[in-house]
Design a protein around this motif. Structure first.
Motif, PDB file in Angstrom:
ATOM      1  N   ARG A  38      63.637  12.167 -54.684  1.00 20.60           N
ATOM      2  CA  ARG A  38      63.928  12.486 -53.292  1.00 20.60           C
ATOM      3  C   ARG A  38      62.982  13.559 -52.769  1.00 20.60           C
ATOM      4  NH1 ARG A  38      70.072  14.124 -53.778  1.00 20.60           N
ATOM      5  NH2 ARG A  38      69.074  15.453 -55.344  1.00 20.60           N
ATOM      6  N   GLY A  46      68.218  19.953 -47.313  1.00 23.37           N
ATOM      7  CA  GLY A  46      68.180  18.698 -48.061  1.00 23.37           C
ATOM      8  C   GLY A  46      68.439  17.519 -47.152  1.00 23.37           C
ATOM      9  N   GLN A  74      63.641  15.931 -50.779  1.00 22.58           N
ATOM     10  CA  GLN A  74      64.241  17.254 -50.734  1.00 22.58           C
ATOM     11  C   GLN A  74      63.993  18.033 -52.023  1.00 22.58           C
ATOM     12  OE1 GLN A  74      68.379  15.762 -50.422  1.00 22.58           O
ATOM     13  NE2 GLN A  74      68.825  17.072 -52.170  1.00 22.58           N
ATOM     14  N   ASP A  75      63.682  17.324 -53.117  1.00 20.53           N
ATOM     15  CA  ASP A  75      63.421  17.982 -54.386  1.00 20.53           C
ATOM     16  C   ASP A  75      61.933  18.229 -54.620  1.00 20.53           C
ATOM     17  OD1 ASP A  75      66.164  17.887 -55.016  1.00 20.53           O
ATOM     18  OD2 ASP A  75      65.959  15.826 -55.736  1.00 20.53           O
ATOM     19  N   SER A  76      61.106  17.914 -53.634  1.00 25.19           N
ATOM     20  CA  SER A  76      59.664  18.077 -53.754  1.00 25.19           C
ATOM     21  C   SER A  76      59.194  19.237 -52.893  1.00 25.19           C
ATOM     22  CB  SER A  76      58.951  16.790 -53.309  1.00 25.19           C
ATOM     23  OG  SER A  76      57.582  17.035 -53.059  1.00 25.19           O
ATOM     24  N   ARG A  90      58.242  11.992 -59.534  1.00 27.04           N
ATOM     25  CA  ARG A  90      57.749  13.317 -59.137  1.00 27.04           C
ATOM     26  C   ARG A  90      56.328  13.554 -59.658  1.00 27.04           C
ATOM     27  NH1 ARG A  90      63.347  14.335 -59.815  1.00 27.04           N
ATOM     28  NH2 ARG A  90      63.152  14.825 -62.040  1.00 27.04           N
ATOM     29  N   ASP A 140      61.364   7.669 -49.765  1.00 19.45           N
ATOM     30  CA  ASP A 140      62.434   7.894 -50.750  1.00 19.45           C
ATOM     31  C   ASP A 140      63.160   6.619 -51.156  1.00 19.45           C
ATOM     32  OD1 ASP A 140      61.668  10.491 -50.447  1.00 19.45           O
ATOM     33  OD2 ASP A 140      63.563  11.227 -49.651  1.00 19.45           O
TER      34      ASP A 140
END
Length: 636
Positions: A579, A614, A581-583, A101, A123
């Motif tokens: 991932r 997500g 989806q977490d960014s 990240r 990813d």
């Protein structure tokens, strides 16, 4: 035309590529916006698409992308397969997804210096440094994913972003990160398949993309040694190995918008990669303009077709190079394998004496403990140094089933002391010793070897610590190398250190072959406190001396009989990836452009989902209507 069959199997035989115009999807996704609007399509389109493996793989081409944008109005997007979770961290103790990240934030900031807005992450997991593209492909396409999963994502991205030019990394195998090789291979395959309606047909029939055929394919050529100065861009050049043309872009030109050379703009961008130690680069590029080399690119394809060159087959190929030759033939570019395997020099060899009494592991060579020959380590990589600055030798002995290694290092400046509690890893960032062992001398990559890094000193006055890195059992030696012990002595005042280690041969990945065991011993010299390396020494100093088992020297073990066969430990790769989806930045980009998160299937197709849900991404539309007019100039 002969059907094209990539090494990652597609169910249908592939035929000649054709440009087919498809209709855009007209449905809306929950919370995802209308991805079929002209604004959304324009946000997804890019004239140039760079395909790399890790954040920072594009940085040595940023001066080129900036010039293309400023002079020709060509936009560039970046595809990064992983977030570099397996790399080093010069900024802190984070690793794995947490490091990934951070590296995403660094990459987005860096490419922003040259006007790049979109970075698409696939990813996929990054793991330790390997030279093996096949091992990398295995990690990137692990079950239950299909063996073509990464390729499918890249094909989808090309169809979604409709670039005229694709730029990627050199796919050739020698002395190069396996992730870089695999990114280059994927780009070569996707360049052809994106325009083929029979390749991943669900992207066309269900996702409503249209086949898209890019025009030009370039590969970064970092190792090309061409002319320097302004005229390098005008010089006709040829890759001496493949026979393909090489084109250059000179970074010494001044940017109209930035008011500085593109080399300086690129340096400003590079310094944002703090985790990779690039923050330690001098702030100012002081190389005279007439000595600045071009950024070189090998031309792999023009007008949508491969550029051909004579083929020079090699005989006696080792498995890793034979596999690359077979791949090059499968993609109908056999010339890419010309001279792929270098002329390896003879590897060193030594006899490890058996001693009657086990050496005491205390960081010193006691009387009679190491009666064998002294192995001198020589410069392998980085800045060459004087004997007082960095020099080293090693001695070995065997007692029973234990191998003993003693390494004496002369060093004039102490590197950063890492914290043994949470940062005994990535030893190449500071002063350290590495010991690599291939039990049977038959490994094609380091996944089946034993590799340990030893820090001679640690923070808070701590002693040595050891870990395993670059093989299939990562982590502290206390848990990954049972029975291994280390000790060190550090001079005061500082002018070097001695590291001593006991390594149980019975704990190696496979039983030892006493006549063919190979190994390498390496020393990393830092001289700084910023967790960056300066010089590297090795017993067998050729190519990627730490990661290429073909280079390692032979350790003869006369009189040794290995223990009876035992079950081999289960090999593991660290495959935990950050991932999209977490960014928040990736989610925003997906919503704005309509390109699915991670390059996956859009919402409602094969398990895809909207960015706010997500897993996948919003719906995307792939249509030839997204493309710029045919008269748009290709990037030069």
């Amino acid at each position: 035309m002969t059907p094209y069959k990539p090494r990652r199997l597609l169910p249908a035989a592939l035929v000649a590529t054709a440009l087919v115009t498809g209709a855009c999807s007209t449905h809306k996704e929950p919370d995802g916006g209308d991805t079929t609007s002209p604004a959304s399509r324009a946000a997804a389109h890019t004239d140039v698409l760079f395909v790399g493996a890790h954040p920072d793989d594009e940085f040595q081409s940023l001066a080129t992308f900036g010039q293309w944008r400023e002079r020709q109005g060509l936009s560039t997007g970046v595809v990064t397969v992983t977030r570099g979770e397996g790399g080093g961290n010069a900024a802190g103790p984070e690793e794995g997804p947490a490091l990934g990240r951070i590296r995403e934030r660094e990459e987005r900031a860096a490419v922003g210096h040259v006007g790049i807005r979109n970075v698409f992450y696939l990813d996929k997991p990054d793991f330790w440094y390997t030279l093996s593209a096949p091992l990398t492909a295995k990690a990137w396409n692990r079950g239950p994913q299909q063996p073509t999963d990464t390729l499918a994502r890249l094909v989808r991205l090309i169809r979604a972003t409709t670039p005229k030019t694709v730029v990627t990394m050199d796919p050739r195998p020698f002395n190069q990160h396996g992730g870089h090789q695999e990114a280059g291979r994927l780009a070569v395959e996707a360049f052809r398949l994106a325009g083929d309606p029979t390749a991943f047909p669900e992207q066309i029939t269900k996702e409503k993309h249209a086949p898209w055929k890019p025009s030009r394919l370039l590969a970064q050529s970092w190792k090309f040694d061409g002319p320097t100065g302004k005229q390098c861009a005008a010089r006709r050049a040829t890759d001496p190995h493949t026979g393909l043309p090489v084109v250059g872009v000179w970074p010494g030109a001044r940017s109209r918008d930035h008011g500085k050379t593109w080399a300086q703009v690129e340096r400003d961008a590079a310094r944002t990669y703090v985790t990779q130690g690039f923050g330690a680069l001098p702030p100012t590029v002081d190389t005279p303009a007439d000595r600045l080399p071009c950024e070189w690119f090998t031309v792999l394809a023009e007008d949508g077709r491969p550029v051909t060159a004579p083929v020079h087959p090699q005989s006696g190929l080792r498995p890793l190079y034979a596999e690359f030759r077979d791949w090059a033939q499968q993609v109908h570019m056999p010339w890419l394998a010309d001279d792929a395997q270098p002329a390896y020099p003879p590897a060193p060899a030594t006899t490890v004496p058996e001693v009657a009494e086990a050496p005491v592991v205390d960081g010193t060579a006691g009387p009679g403990e190491y009666p064998g020959e002294t192995l001198h380590l020589t410069h392998w990589d980085g800045k060459e140094c004087t004997p007082d600055d960095c020099s080293a030798d090693a001695r070995l002995a065997r007692h029973g089933d234990d191998l003993y290694v003693l390494v004496h290092v002369t060093d004039d400046k102490k590197g950063a002391a890492l914290d043994a509690a949470d940062d005994c890893k990535r030893h190449w960032r500071t002063d350290s010793v590495e010991i690599d062992i291939d039990p049977r001398g038959r490994s094609d990559d380091t996944s089946t070897t034993f590799r340990t890094g030893i820090l001679p000193f640690t923070a808070h006055g701590g002693g040595p610590c050891a870990e395993r890195d670059g093989d299939s059992h990562q982590g502290p030696a206390s848990s990954t190398a049972p029975g291994m012990t280390v000790a060190s002595t550090v001079t005061d005042p500082y002018h070097g250190y001695t590291v001593e280690a006991k390594i149980p041969l019975a704990g190696l990945p496979t039983p030892v072959d006493p006549a063919h065991l190979t190994a390498n011993i390496l020393v990393y010299d830092s001289d700084t406190q910023d967790k960056t390396g300066k010089s590297r020494l090795a017993w067998s100093p050729y190519g990627s001396a730490q990661a290429d088992p073909y280079v390692w020297g032979t350790l003869r073990l006369p009189g040794y009989t290995p223990p009876s066969a035992r079950p081999a430990p289960t090999a593991e790769l660290p495959l935990d990836a950050a991932r999209s989806q977490d960014s928040p930045a990736s989610v925003e980009q997906s919503t704005r452009t309509g390109v699915p998160l991670g390059g996956g299937a859009p919402w409602g197709v094969s398990g895809g989902s909207s960015p706010r849900q997500g897993r996948g991404a919003v719906s995307t539309c792939g249509s030839a209507a997204w493309a710029r007019p045919a008269t748009t100039r290709p990037s030069r």
